[in-house]
Design a protein around this motif. Sequence first.
Motif, PDB file in Angstrom:
ATOM      1  N   ASN A  26       0.839  -1.206   0.000  1.00 20.83           N
ATOM      2  CA  ASN A  26       0.000   0.000   0.000  1.00 20.83           C
ATOM      3  C   ASN A  26       0.871   1.253   0.000  1.00 20.83           C
ATOM      4  O   ASN A  26       2.097   1.175   0.108  1.00 20.83           O
ATOM      5  CB  ASN A  26      -1.027  -0.025   1.143  1.00 20.83           C
ATOM      6  N   LYS A  27       0.232   2.417  -0.122  1.00 15.47           N
ATOM      7  CA  LYS A  27       1.003   3.660  -0.277  1.00 15.47           C
ATOM      8  C   LYS A  27       1.845   3.993   0.951  1.00 15.47           C
ATOM      9  O   LYS A  27       2.817   4.730   0.849  1.00 15.47           O
ATOM     10  CB  LYS A  27       0.086   4.819  -0.650  1.00 15.47           C
ATOM     11  N   ALA A  28       1.497   3.414   2.099  1.00 17.32           N
ATOM     12  CA  ALA A  28       2.280   3.644   3.318  1.00 17.32           C
ATOM     13  C   ALA A  28       3.459   2.679   3.433  1.00 17.32           C
ATOM     14  O   ALA A  28       4.257   2.780   4.357  1.00 17.32           O
ATOM     15  CB  ALA A  28       1.377   3.500   4.541  1.00 17.32           C
ATOM     16  N   GLY A  29       3.576   1.740   2.491  1.00 19.04           N
ATOM     17  CA  GLY A  29       4.679   0.784   2.518  1.00 19.04           C
ATOM     18  C   GLY A  29       4.336  -0.525   3.204  1.00 19.04           C
ATOM     19  O   GLY A  29       5.198  -1.370   3.403  1.00 19.04           O
ATOM     20  N   GLY A  30       3.064  -0.705   3.552  1.00 12.93           N
ATOM     21  CA  GLY A  30       2.640  -1.940   4.211  1.00 12.93           C
ATOM     22  C   GLY A  30       2.291  -3.038   3.219  1.00 12.93           C
ATOM     23  O   GLY A  30       1.677  -2.770   2.183  1.00 12.93           O
ATOM     24  N   ASN A  47       7.333 -12.427   8.703  1.00  9.99           N
ATOM     25  CA  ASN A  47       8.182 -11.262   8.966  1.00  9.99           C
ATOM     26  C   ASN A  47       9.123 -10.969   7.809  1.00  9.99           C
ATOM     27  O   ASN A  47       9.396  -9.815   7.496  1.00  9.99           O
ATOM     28  CB  ASN A  47       8.985 -11.449  10.255  1.00  9.99           C
ATOM     29  N   THR A  48       9.617 -12.019   7.162  1.00 11.75           N
ATOM     30  CA  THR A  48      10.513 -11.818   6.021  1.00 11.75           C
ATOM     31  C   THR A  48       9.756 -11.187   4.860  1.00 11.75           C
ATOM     32  O   THR A  48      10.261 -10.274   4.208  1.00 11.75           O
ATOM     33  CB  THR A  48      11.169 -13.145   5.605  1.00 11.75           C
ATOM     34  N   TYR A  49       8.521 -11.658   4.596  1.00 12.26           N
ATOM     35  CA  TYR A  49       7.721 -11.049   3.531  1.00 12.26           C
ATOM     36  C   TYR A  49       7.472  -9.567   3.823  1.00 12.26           C
ATOM     37  O   TYR A  49       7.556  -8.728   2.928  1.00 12.26           O
ATOM     38  CB  TYR A  49       6.384 -11.780   3.369  1.00 12.26           C
ATOM     39  N   LEU A  50       7.183  -9.245   5.078  1.00 10.53           N
ATOM     40  CA  LEU A  50       6.965  -7.844   5.466  1.00 10.53           C
ATOM     41  C   LEU A  50       8.224  -7.019   5.245  1.00 10.53           C
ATOM     42  O   LEU A  50       8.171  -5.887   4.755  1.00 10.53           O
ATOM     43  CB  LEU A  50       6.527  -7.751   6.934  1.00 10.53           C
ATOM     44  N   ARG A  51       9.390  -7.593   5.585  1.00 13.55           N
ATOM     45  CA  ARG A  51      10.676  -6.903   5.405  1.00 13.55           C
ATOM     46  C   ARG A  51      10.973  -6.673   3.927  1.00 13.55           C
ATOM     47  O   ARG A  51      11.439  -5.594   3.536  1.00 13.55           O
ATOM     48  CB  ARG A  51      11.796  -7.710   6.055  1.00 13.55           C
ATOM     49  N   VAL A  52      10.702  -7.676   3.095  1.00 13.99           N
ATOM     50  CA  VAL A  52      10.931  -7.537   1.651  1.00 13.99           C
ATOM     51  C   VAL A  52      10.083  -6.395   1.098  1.00 13.99           C
ATOM     52  O   VAL A  52      10.572  -5.537   0.363  1.00 13.99           O
ATOM     53  CB  VAL A  52      10.616  -8.859   0.911  1.00 13.99           C
ATOM     54  N   ALA A  53       8.806  -6.379   1.471  1.00 16.09           N
ATOM     55  CA  ALA A  53       7.903  -5.334   0.980  1.00 16.09           C
ATOM     56  C   ALA A  53       8.357  -3.952   1.439  1.00 16.09           C
ATOM     57  O   ALA A  53       8.390  -2.999   0.659  1.00 16.09           O
ATOM     58  CB  ALA A  53       6.476  -5.612   1.452  1.00 16.09           C
ATOM     59  N   SER A  54       8.718  -3.837   2.703  1.00 16.49           N
ATOM     60  CA  SER A  54       9.154  -2.560   3.262  1.00 16.49           C
ATOM     61  C   SER A  54      10.446  -2.085   2.600  1.00 16.49           C
ATOM     62  O   SER A  54      10.587  -0.906   2.263  1.00 16.49           O
ATOM     63  CB  SER A  54       9.353  -2.716   4.772  1.00 16.49           C
ATOM     64  N   THR A  55      11.374  -3.000   2.386  1.00 17.42           N
ATOM     65  CA  THR A  55      12.648  -2.652   1.745  1.00 17.42           C
ATOM     66  C   THR A  55      12.418  -2.192   0.315  1.00 17.42           C
ATOM     67  O   THR A  55      12.985  -1.194  -0.133  1.00 17.42           O
ATOM     68  CB  THR A  55      13.617  -3.856   1.781  1.00 17.42           C
ATOM     69  N   PHE A  56      11.562  -2.921  -0.419  1.00 21.14           N
ATOM     70  CA  PHE A  56      11.290  -2.541  -1.803  1.00 21.14           C
ATOM     71  C   PHE A  56      10.629  -1.162  -1.845  1.00 21.14           C
ATOM     72  O   PHE A  56      10.975  -0.320  -2.679  1.00 21.14           O
ATOM     73  CB  PHE A  56      10.422  -3.572  -2.509  1.00 21.14           C
ATOM     74  N   HIS A  57       9.694  -0.919  -0.936  1.00 22.25           N
ATOM     75  CA  HIS A  57       9.015   0.381  -0.862  1.00 22.25           C
ATOM     76  C   HIS A  57      10.052   1.497  -0.654  1.00 22.25           C
ATOM     77  O   HIS A  57       9.997   2.532  -1.329  1.00 22.25           O
ATOM     78  CB  HIS A  57       8.000   0.361   0.286  1.00 22.25           C
ATOM     79  N   GLY A  58      11.019   1.269   0.247  1.00 21.38           N
ATOM     80  CA  GLY A  58      12.067   2.250   0.499  1.00 21.38           C
ATOM     81  C   GLY A  58      12.977   2.466  -0.697  1.00 21.38           C
ATOM     82  O   GLY A  58      13.317   3.607  -1.039  1.00 21.38           O
ATOM     83  N   MET A  59      13.355   1.369  -1.359  1.00 19.83           N
ATOM     84  CA  MET A  59      14.198   1.478  -2.558  1.00 19.83           C
ATOM     85  C   MET A  59      13.471   2.258  -3.656  1.00 19.83           C
ATOM     86  O   MET A  59      14.075   3.051  -4.376  1.00 19.83           O
ATOM     87  CB  MET A  59      14.574   0.080  -3.076  1.00 19.83           C
ATOM     88  N   PHE A  88       4.925  -2.172 -10.729  1.00 21.31           N
ATOM     89  CA  PHE A  88       3.911  -1.308 -11.330  1.00 21.31           C
ATOM     90  C   PHE A  88       3.289  -0.514 -10.195  1.00 21.31           C
ATOM     91  O   PHE A  88       2.817  -1.094  -9.214  1.00 21.31           O
ATOM     92  CB  PHE A  88       2.848  -2.151 -12.042  1.00 21.31           C
ATOM     93  N   GLN A  89       3.324   0.821 -10.307  1.00 24.46           N
ATOM     94  CA  GLN A  89       2.726   1.658  -9.277  1.00 24.46           C
ATOM     95  C   GLN A  89       1.467   2.311  -9.822  1.00 24.46           C
ATOM     96  O   GLN A  89       1.474   2.872 -10.909  1.00 24.46           O
ATOM     97  CB  GLN A  89       3.702   2.742  -8.817  1.00 24.46           C
ATOM     98  N   THR A  90       0.389   2.219  -9.052  1.00 24.28           N
ATOM     99  CA  THR A  90      -0.871   2.835  -9.454  1.00 24.28           C
ATOM    100  C   THR A  90      -0.836   4.326  -9.137  1.00 24.28           C
ATOM    101  O   THR A  90       0.040   4.805  -8.422  1.00 24.28           O
ATOM    102  CB  THR A  90      -2.063   2.203  -8.704  1.00 24.28           C
ATOM    103  N   LEU A  91      -1.818   5.060  -9.642  1.00 24.64           N
ATOM    104  CA  LEU A  91      -1.909   6.495  -9.374  1.00 24.64           C
ATOM    105  C   LEU A  91      -2.144   6.782  -7.898  1.00 24.64           C
ATOM    106  O   LEU A  91      -1.797   7.846  -7.399  1.00 24.64           O
ATOM    107  CB  LEU A  91      -3.027   7.117 -10.217  1.00 24.64           C
ATOM    108  N   THR A  92      -2.732   5.818  -7.177  1.00 25.86           N
ATOM    109  CA  THR A  92      -2.996   6.014  -5.748  1.00 25.86           C
ATOM    110  C   THR A  92      -1.804   5.621  -4.879  1.00 25.86           C
ATOM    111  O   THR A  92      -1.863   5.749  -3.664  1.00 25.86           O
ATOM    112  CB  THR A  92      -4.218   5.187  -5.297  1.00 25.86           C
ATOM    113  N   GLY A  93      -0.717   5.125  -5.503  1.00 23.16           N
ATOM    114  CA  GLY A  93       0.488   4.794  -4.751  1.00 23.16           C
ATOM    115  C   GLY A  93       0.622   3.333  -4.364  1.00 23.16           C
ATOM    116  O   GLY A  93       1.626   2.940  -3.771  1.00 23.16           O
ATOM    117  N   THR A  94      -0.378   2.524  -4.690  1.00 23.82           N
ATOM    118  CA  THR A  94      -0.263   1.084  -4.441  1.00 23.82           C
ATOM    119  C   THR A  94       0.760   0.522  -5.425  1.00 23.82           C
ATOM    120  O   THR A  94       0.753   0.885  -6.610  1.00 23.82           O
ATOM    121  CB  THR A  94      -1.625   0.381  -4.628  1.00 23.82           C
TER     122      THR A  94
END
Length: 155
Positions: A26-30, A47-59, A88-94
């Motif tokens: 989501n747009k907040a990185g969750g 926890n690893t899946y959450l970390r991967v998503a958060s890291t990708f969001h930051g990158m 692929f990023q949507t206009l809403t940030g997802t």
Amino acid sequence: GHYGRGSTNAHTHTHTMAVFSLYVVNKAGGLIYHRTFVKDVRLFDDNTYLRVASTFHGMHAIARQLSPTKGSSGLSSVQADTFSMHCFQTLTGTKFFVVADLHARDVESLLQNVYEVFVDYALKNPFYEAEMPIRCELFDINLDATIAGYNSKVL
């Protein structure tokens, strides 16, 4: 942009394309959804899946800031020596991103198809709350069919 080492392996045999997994952030990185599509791929704990998503969001955010030109949409793909990631990023940030093998082609249109499945079976579901974890059976079923169709294509 493309980052990482390129692969120099020359394959001469027939190869099917493979998308190993999908993450929706989501747009907040969750992390609001993840799914693995290939049997023999390594699975992680939640926890690893959450970390991967958060890291990708930051990158993704850092890539937008590093861009020498205004209006960069951020990270579109990353290539490692054994796999690639496409976003692929949507206009809403997802953000929708897949982990795929190096033979994967036309991943952008696959991600567009995945987004259409998301719109049709999650966003249009009256019980789905935007930005929250996706728990819609019709989304799962249609996503599986979309990825299976892509993965069955032979190069």
